[in-house]
Design an enzyme around this catalytic site. Sequence first.
Site, PDB file in Angstrom:
ATOM      1  N   PHE A 129      99.787  46.359  34.766  1.00 35.78           N
ATOM      2  CA  PHE A 129     101.043  46.748  35.309  1.00 35.78           C
ATOM      3  C   PHE A 129     101.466  45.719  36.259  1.00 35.78           C
ATOM      4  O   PHE A 129     100.723  45.590  37.381  1.00 35.78           O
ATOM      5  CB  PHE A 129     101.359  48.263  35.260  1.00 35.78           C
ATOM      6  CG  PHE A 129     102.758  48.798  35.404  1.00 35.78           C
ATOM      7  CD1 PHE A 129     103.243  49.105  34.568  1.00 35.78           C
ATOM      8  CD2 PHE A 129     103.412  48.497  36.786  1.00 35.78           C
ATOM      9  CE1 PHE A 129     104.834  49.490  34.573  1.00 35.78           C
ATOM     10  CE2 PHE A 129     104.731  48.998  36.836  1.00 35.78           C
ATOM     11  CZ  PHE A 129     105.426  49.494  35.813  1.00 35.78           C
ATOM     12  N   ASP A 201      93.853  53.034  37.903  1.00 36.74           N
ATOM     13  CA  ASP A 201      95.404  53.468  37.855  1.00 36.74           C
ATOM     14  C   ASP A 201      95.608  54.402  36.745  1.00 36.74           C
ATOM     15  O   ASP A 201      95.394  53.774  35.520  1.00 36.74           O
ATOM     16  CB  ASP A 201      96.182  52.219  38.033  1.00 36.74           C
ATOM     17  CG  ASP A 201      97.851  52.571  38.060  1.00 36.74           C
ATOM     18  OD1 ASP A 201      98.150  53.613  37.766  1.00 36.74           O
ATOM     19  OD2 ASP A 201      98.377  51.945  38.611  1.00 36.74           O
ATOM     20  N   TYR A 226     105.754  60.578  37.355  1.00 38.25           N
ATOM     21  CA  TYR A 226     106.854  60.855  36.579  1.00 38.25           C
ATOM     22  C   TYR A 226     106.828  60.491  35.251  1.00 38.25           C
ATOM     23  O   TYR A 226     107.695  60.545  34.446  1.00 38.25           O
ATOM     24  CB  TYR A 226     108.116  59.993  37.179  1.00 38.25           C
ATOM     25  CG  TYR A 226     108.033  58.643  37.588  1.00 38.25           C
ATOM     26  CD1 TYR A 226     108.058  57.682  36.350  1.00 38.25           C
ATOM     27  CD2 TYR A 226     107.601  58.137  38.828  1.00 38.25           C
ATOM     28  CE1 TYR A 226     107.790  56.333  36.822  1.00 38.25           C
ATOM     29  CE2 TYR A 226     107.381  56.726  38.860  1.00 38.25           C
ATOM     30  CZ  TYR A 226     107.572  56.071  38.166  1.00 38.25           C
ATOM     31  OH  TYR A 226     107.179  54.578  38.265  1.00 38.25           O
ATOM     32  N   LYS A 227     105.743  60.044  34.483  1.00 37.46           N
ATOM     33  CA  LYS A 227     105.407  59.707  33.342  1.00 37.46           C
ATOM     34  C   LYS A 227     105.119  60.938  32.648  1.00 37.46           C
ATOM     35  O   LYS A 227     105.910  61.876  32.421  1.00 37.46           O
ATOM     36  CB  LYS A 227     104.443  58.453  33.105  1.00 37.46           C
ATOM     37  CG  LYS A 227     105.106  57.248  33.723  1.00 37.46           C
ATOM     38  CD  LYS A 227     104.323  56.117  33.939  1.00 37.46           C
ATOM     39  CE  LYS A 227     104.931  54.847  34.421  1.00 37.46           C
ATOM     40  NZ  LYS A 227     104.122  53.684  34.877  1.00 37.46           N
ATOM     41  N   ARG A 375     107.462  50.375  22.420  1.00 40.31           N
ATOM     42  CA  ARG A 375     106.474  51.241  22.397  1.00 40.31           C
ATOM     43  C   ARG A 375     107.091  52.838  22.229  1.00 40.31           C
ATOM     44  O   ARG A 375     107.909  53.286  22.657  1.00 40.31           O
ATOM     45  CB  ARG A 375     106.021  51.412  24.034  1.00 40.31           C
ATOM     46  CG  ARG A 375     105.439  49.967  24.406  1.00 40.31           C
ATOM     47  CD  ARG A 375     104.884  49.993  25.790  1.00 40.31           C
ATOM     48  NE  ARG A 375     106.112  50.590  26.650  1.00 40.31           N
ATOM     49  CZ  ARG A 375     105.615  50.821  28.121  1.00 40.31           C
ATOM     50  NH1 ARG A 375     104.590  50.906  28.475  1.00 40.31           N
ATOM     51  NH2 ARG A 375     106.718  51.154  28.945  1.00 40.31           N
TER      52      ARG A 375
HETATM   53  C1  LIG Z   1     104.369  53.279  35.911  1.00 43.48           C
HETATM   54  C2  LIG Z   1     103.549  52.630  36.681  1.00 43.48           C
HETATM   55  C3  LIG Z   1     103.530  52.194  38.104  1.00 43.48           C
HETATM   56  C4  LIG Z   1     104.739  52.639  38.874  1.00 43.48           C
HETATM   57  O1  LIG Z   1     104.705  52.279  40.001  1.00 43.48           O
HETATM   58  P1  LIG Z   1     105.811  52.869  41.223  1.00 43.48           P
HETATM   59  O2  LIG Z   1     105.374  52.290  42.631  1.00 43.48           O
HETATM   60  O3  LIG Z   1     105.789  54.364  41.149  1.00 43.48           O
HETATM   61  O4  LIG Z   1     107.122  52.424  40.515  1.00 43.48           O
HETATM   62  C5  LIG Z   1     102.457  51.573  38.682  1.00 43.48           C
HETATM   63  N1  LIG Z   1     101.339  51.439  38.151  1.00 43.48           N
HETATM   64  C6  LIG Z   1     101.073  51.687  36.629  1.00 43.48           C
HETATM   65  C7  LIG Z   1      99.797  51.485  35.885  1.00 43.48           C
HETATM   66  C8  LIG Z   1     102.021  52.276  35.964  1.00 43.48           C
HETATM   67  O5  LIG Z   1     102.040  52.479  34.781  1.00 43.48           O
END
Ligand SMILES: *Cc1c(COP(=O)(O)O)cnc(C)c1O
Length: 399
Positions: A129, A201, A226-227, A375
């Site tokens: 990501f 992560d 939040y996911k 997705r």
């Molecule tokens: C969604 C996600 C993030 C989000 O980062 P924020 O700082 O909360 O916006 C980070 N890393 C991964 C792998 C994600 O899927």
Amino acid sequence: MTIQPKLGDEGSRREKIDPLSSCLDEYALDGRIHLNGNSLGAPRHNLVPALERLVSGQWAPLQVRGWFHEGWLELPRTIGDKLGALLGAAPGQVVVAGETTSTTLFNVLVAACRLRSDRPVLLAEQESFPTDLYIAASVARLLDRDLVAVPRADLDIRLRDHGDQVAAALTSPVDFRTGERRDIGATTALCHHAGAISVWDLSHAAGVLPVDLDANDVDLAVGCGYKYLGGGPGAPAFTYVPARHQPDVDFPLAGWHGHARPFTMVPGFEPADGIDRARTGTPPVLSLAGLDHALDPLLEAGIEALYRRSRELSDYFLACLEESRPDLARQLVSPRDARRRGGHLAVRVPDAERVEHELAERGVHVDSRPPDLIRFAFAPLYVTKDHIRQVVDILTAVA
Ligand SMILES: *Cc1c(COP(=O)(O)O)cnc(C)c1O
């Protein structure tokens, strides 16, 4: 016309008896179908009354005393322990400090490198990501290490062959694009064999996939609130530090809430014992309350049942797609075997952004990734087989 795949009848019958399908009514879906729980989870109906109780029942009458009388100060840890139950972490090892995933990852990556100060490499995956790579690059620059980003498929090989150079390896149990899984235990064992720190992560796994952090001997982990966890837009992230690393881990964000005695206001930082040292500043109580509220049905179901249900739903989606649009089903980018993927499927669809938009117009939320991926995420508590049949019908018409 509604498609009835051959397995539809049996599917519908089992659907009626699936204990998790009854959770659907708890969620405020507004008549829409959410196949994007990997991006932003759906809210529960009674979130507003829960927040109302906090504001009118605690904040208004108690004011600043709420910190001490209503457990607000402990929320990062009490919610952390609840999360621990979903992550396979014993109590006292997970905390929700109130940061974003990005700042949490920064904190954890610097701490990981500090645990291996004699090693030059911070290892990561090219397919990460984006924020993870941005943060990793910044950490490497700050600490004068080399960020080495290898293809996801080569990470284990790199650890095996050149692991003695690696301070920390950052990876994820689920690829955010393809949904492909990585074996947490195996990669962590390779890190340990090489003497490196494993940093995970968990953003695309938490709440949908068992990650068994303690059993897998993971060193450090972060994840998004939040996911699949459903904590609401911008819900704070979590940090996992196992008890064995807690005495030594040295976080760069040395804020007063991570201090051993925050309210003595002494000069000089002295890290708290235990997981509290991963805390930073004043916790965002309203956001934490939202996350806390979201966790109840997940905890009630348990991570194994959530995972089973999500796999069943994604397999059902594929079966429907194979029946009505075999051409699209052949464009599956995710592993066909449900055991080798996380909670979502990625399919190559021509003109993906337009298709995403057309689906949204018809009340179906998915998310596209340029140039041509869509997705579809299968959050276990508010997606049903009926939804899936509807989505495949619409997709058949618009894709
Ligand atoms: C969604 C996600 C993030 C989000 O980062 P924020 O700082 O909360 O916006 C980070 N890393 C991964 C792998 C994600 O899927």
